[in-house]
Design a protein around this motif. Sequence first.
Motif, PDB file in Angstrom:
ATOM      1  N   UNK A  81      -2.457  -5.037  -7.437  1.00  0.00           N
ATOM      2  CA  UNK A  81      -2.921  -6.410  -7.245  1.00  0.00           C
ATOM      3  C   UNK A  81      -2.700  -6.881  -5.816  1.00  0.00           C
ATOM      4  N   UNK A  82      -1.793  -6.221  -5.103  1.00  0.00           N
ATOM      5  CA  UNK A  82      -1.492  -6.614  -3.722  1.00  0.00           C
ATOM      6  C   UNK A  82      -2.139  -5.696  -2.692  1.00  0.00           C
ATOM      7  N   UNK A  83      -2.931  -4.734  -3.168  1.00  0.00           N
ATOM      8  CA  UNK A  83      -3.641  -3.825  -2.271  1.00  0.00           C
ATOM      9  C   UNK A  83      -5.039  -4.370  -2.008  1.00  0.00           C
ATOM     10  N   UNK A  84      -5.454  -4.339  -0.770  1.00  0.00           N
ATOM     11  CA  UNK A  84      -6.743  -4.900  -0.373  1.00  0.00           C
ATOM     12  C   UNK A  84      -7.913  -4.253  -1.121  1.00  0.00           C
ATOM     13  N   UNK A  85      -8.931  -5.055  -1.403  1.00  0.00           N
ATOM     14  CA  UNK A  85     -10.144  -4.545  -2.036  1.00  0.00           C
ATOM     15  C   UNK A  85     -10.924  -3.633  -1.098  1.00  0.00           C
ATOM     16  N   UNK A  86     -10.569  -3.620   0.163  1.00  0.00           N
ATOM     17  CA  UNK A  86     -11.243  -2.766   1.147  1.00  0.00           C
ATOM     18  C   UNK A  86     -10.472  -1.463   1.395  1.00  0.00           C
ATOM     19  N   UNK A  99      -9.716   2.175   0.094  1.00  0.00           N
ATOM     20  CA  UNK A  99     -10.230   3.174  -0.857  1.00  0.00           C
ATOM     21  C   UNK A  99      -9.200   3.641  -1.874  1.00  0.00           C
ATOM     22  N   UNK A 100      -7.938   3.683  -1.476  1.00  0.00           N
ATOM     23  CA  UNK A 100      -6.885   4.122  -2.399  1.00  0.00           C
ATOM     24  C   UNK A 100      -6.867   3.299  -3.680  1.00  0.00           C
ATOM     25  N   UNK A 101      -7.143   2.023  -3.567  1.00  0.00           N
ATOM     26  CA  UNK A 101      -7.124   1.128  -4.726  1.00  0.00           C
ATOM     27  C   UNK A 101      -8.013   1.663  -5.842  1.00  0.00           C
ATOM     28  N   UNK A 102      -9.186   2.136  -5.483  1.00  0.00           N
ATOM     29  CA  UNK A 102     -10.163   2.571  -6.484  1.00  0.00           C
ATOM     30  C   UNK A 102      -9.873   3.990  -6.988  1.00  0.00           C
ATOM     31  N   UNK A 103      -9.279   4.796  -6.126  1.00  0.00           N
ATOM     32  CA  UNK A 103      -8.862   6.125  -6.569  1.00  0.00           C
ATOM     33  C   UNK A 103      -7.761   6.003  -7.619  1.00  0.00           C
ATOM     34  N   UNK A 104      -6.824   5.086  -7.399  1.00  0.00           N
ATOM     35  CA  UNK A 104      -5.730   4.873  -8.351  1.00  0.00           C
ATOM     36  C   UNK A 104      -6.258   4.285  -9.653  1.00  0.00           C
ATOM     37  N   UNK A 105      -7.175   3.336  -9.554  1.00  0.00           N
ATOM     38  CA  UNK A 105      -7.763   2.746 -10.763  1.00  0.00           C
ATOM     39  C   UNK A 105      -8.469   3.811 -11.600  1.00  0.00           C
ATOM     40  N   UNK A 108     -17.624  -1.306  -2.166  1.00  0.00           N
ATOM     41  CA  UNK A 108     -16.750  -2.246  -1.460  1.00  0.00           C
ATOM     42  C   UNK A 108     -16.321  -1.716  -0.085  1.00  0.00           C
ATOM     43  N   UNK A 109     -16.111  -0.399  -0.006  1.00  0.00           N
ATOM     44  CA  UNK A 109     -15.511   0.167   1.208  1.00  0.00           C
ATOM     45  C   UNK A 109     -16.451   1.058   2.005  1.00  0.00           C
ATOM     46  N   UNK A 110     -17.574   1.468   1.389  1.00  0.00           N
ATOM     47  CA  UNK A 110     -18.504   2.423   2.009  1.00  0.00           C
ATOM     48  C   UNK A 110     -17.822   3.765   2.298  1.00  0.00           C
ATOM     49  N   UNK A 111     -16.794   4.084   1.533  1.00  0.00           N
ATOM     50  CA  UNK A 111     -16.098   5.353   1.686  1.00  0.00           C
ATOM     51  C   UNK A 111     -16.857   6.422   0.906  1.00  0.00           C
ATOM     52  N   UNK A 112     -17.435   7.401   1.624  1.00  0.00           N
ATOM     53  CA  UNK A 112     -18.309   8.381   0.974  1.00  0.00           C
ATOM     54  C   UNK A 112     -17.550   9.373   0.104  1.00  0.00           C
ATOM     55  N   UNK A 163       0.830  -1.206   0.000  1.00  0.00           N
ATOM     56  CA  UNK A 163       0.000   0.000   0.000  1.00  0.00           C
ATOM     57  C   UNK A 163       0.860   1.251   0.000  1.00  0.00           C
ATOM     58  N   UNK A 164       1.916   1.226   0.806  1.00  0.00           N
ATOM     59  CA  UNK A 164       2.891   2.319   0.813  1.00  0.00           C
ATOM     60  C   UNK A 164       3.456   2.538  -0.586  1.00  0.00           C
ATOM     61  N   UNK A 165       3.918   1.465  -1.168  1.00  0.00           N
ATOM     62  CA  UNK A 165       4.553   1.507  -2.482  1.00  0.00           C
ATOM     63  C   UNK A 165       3.596   2.065  -3.524  1.00  0.00           C
ATOM     64  N   UNK A 166       2.383   1.553  -3.526  1.00  0.00           N
ATOM     65  CA  UNK A 166       1.360   1.991  -4.468  1.00  0.00           C
ATOM     66  C   UNK A 166       1.049   3.473  -4.292  1.00  0.00           C
ATOM     67  N   UNK A 167       0.893   3.898  -3.056  1.00  0.00           N
ATOM     68  CA  UNK A 167       0.516   5.287  -2.780  1.00  0.00           C
ATOM     69  C   UNK A 167       1.563   6.270  -3.278  1.00  0.00           C
ATOM     70  N   UNK A 168       2.826   5.991  -3.007  1.00  0.00           N
ATOM     71  CA  UNK A 168       3.867   6.939  -3.389  1.00  0.00           C
ATOM     72  C   UNK A 168       4.144   6.923  -4.892  1.00  0.00           C
ATOM     73  N   UNK A 169       3.959   5.781  -5.534  1.00  0.00           N
ATOM     74  CA  UNK A 169       4.022   5.769  -6.999  1.00  0.00           C
ATOM     75  C   UNK A 169       2.915   6.649  -7.577  1.00  0.00           C
ATOM     76  N   UNK A 170       1.741   6.539  -7.002  1.00  0.00           N
ATOM     77  CA  UNK A 170       0.586   7.327  -7.430  1.00  0.00           C
ATOM     78  C   UNK A 170       0.845   8.825  -7.247  1.00  0.00           C
ATOM     79  N   UNK A 171       1.342   9.204  -6.074  1.00  0.00           N
ATOM     80  CA  UNK A 171       1.648  10.613  -5.829  1.00  0.00           C
ATOM     81  C   UNK A 171       2.701  11.126  -6.823  1.00  0.00           C
TER      82      UNK A 171
END
Length: 273
Positions: A204-209, A211-217, A233-237, A172-180
Amino acid sequence: MRKILIGTNLLSVLLSLFLFLVDSFGPFSIALMAVSTLLFYVNFKSLSETILLLLVYPFSWFFLTVPLRNKSLEDFAKVQLPLEVRMDVGEDVLSAFPVKAILVVGNVEEKKRIVTTIVNNIVRGIQVEQNMKYLKILQKDPHMDVTLRATMALEEIENDFDQTIALCASPTDFCAHLYFYLKTDIPKGALRKDIERMLRQSLERVSEHEPLRYEVLHYLTKDEEHLLLGYKKTQNRELLARYLFEKLRKRDYETLTKHLNELGEIFRIEGYR
């Protein structure tokens, strides 16, 4: 109580946007704006931010109230991310909006201090694209010291991301900083393609729960349906708010109305709990 106020305010703002696009500012739009402004002040108790809200209403609501980055990113970034961008140039500067004024009327030292704050915000993933715009403006400043400081900041940002990404221990760390890093628009050409490829693989290694996963997608595919899936999936408003904003931008009023009704029902139910 605060969640109910924010939810009610969100409905008011989205309805205001809809009415504005359909029939500009009419009596009902003005009434909604007044209600939204009052709710905002009751919730945040800040006269200065309420004035800012009115100046760029209704779009300012999303910047002042619905940042796309909060608790979910605090956990893996290991830093406390504020709801607004905090500046170092003065005690009264409480959000990103005053930066625009300082870019125009600030003195050399104020602008140089703002560069440092902008860099800190970017490497922490706070309003990356907006802060990069500020940095580019400072690079064209007529004073050489400001221009030099802003130009050097790009190298600071690049070096910080290189080091941080190399030391990331979790997917998640890795994914987030690549995204930033991608959002800075510093990586170009083949490097950018390589980072996008690594980002897709890391997802692929970030949980489906998460929210960052879907923002990046959504960022990678430009398909707002990922935001809706993420909300389910996450109920994140915040994902739902972003989804509705994208539908509003595309003038998909049928979908917008459908989900606004659903959101209203959610806040109605929670209001009785």
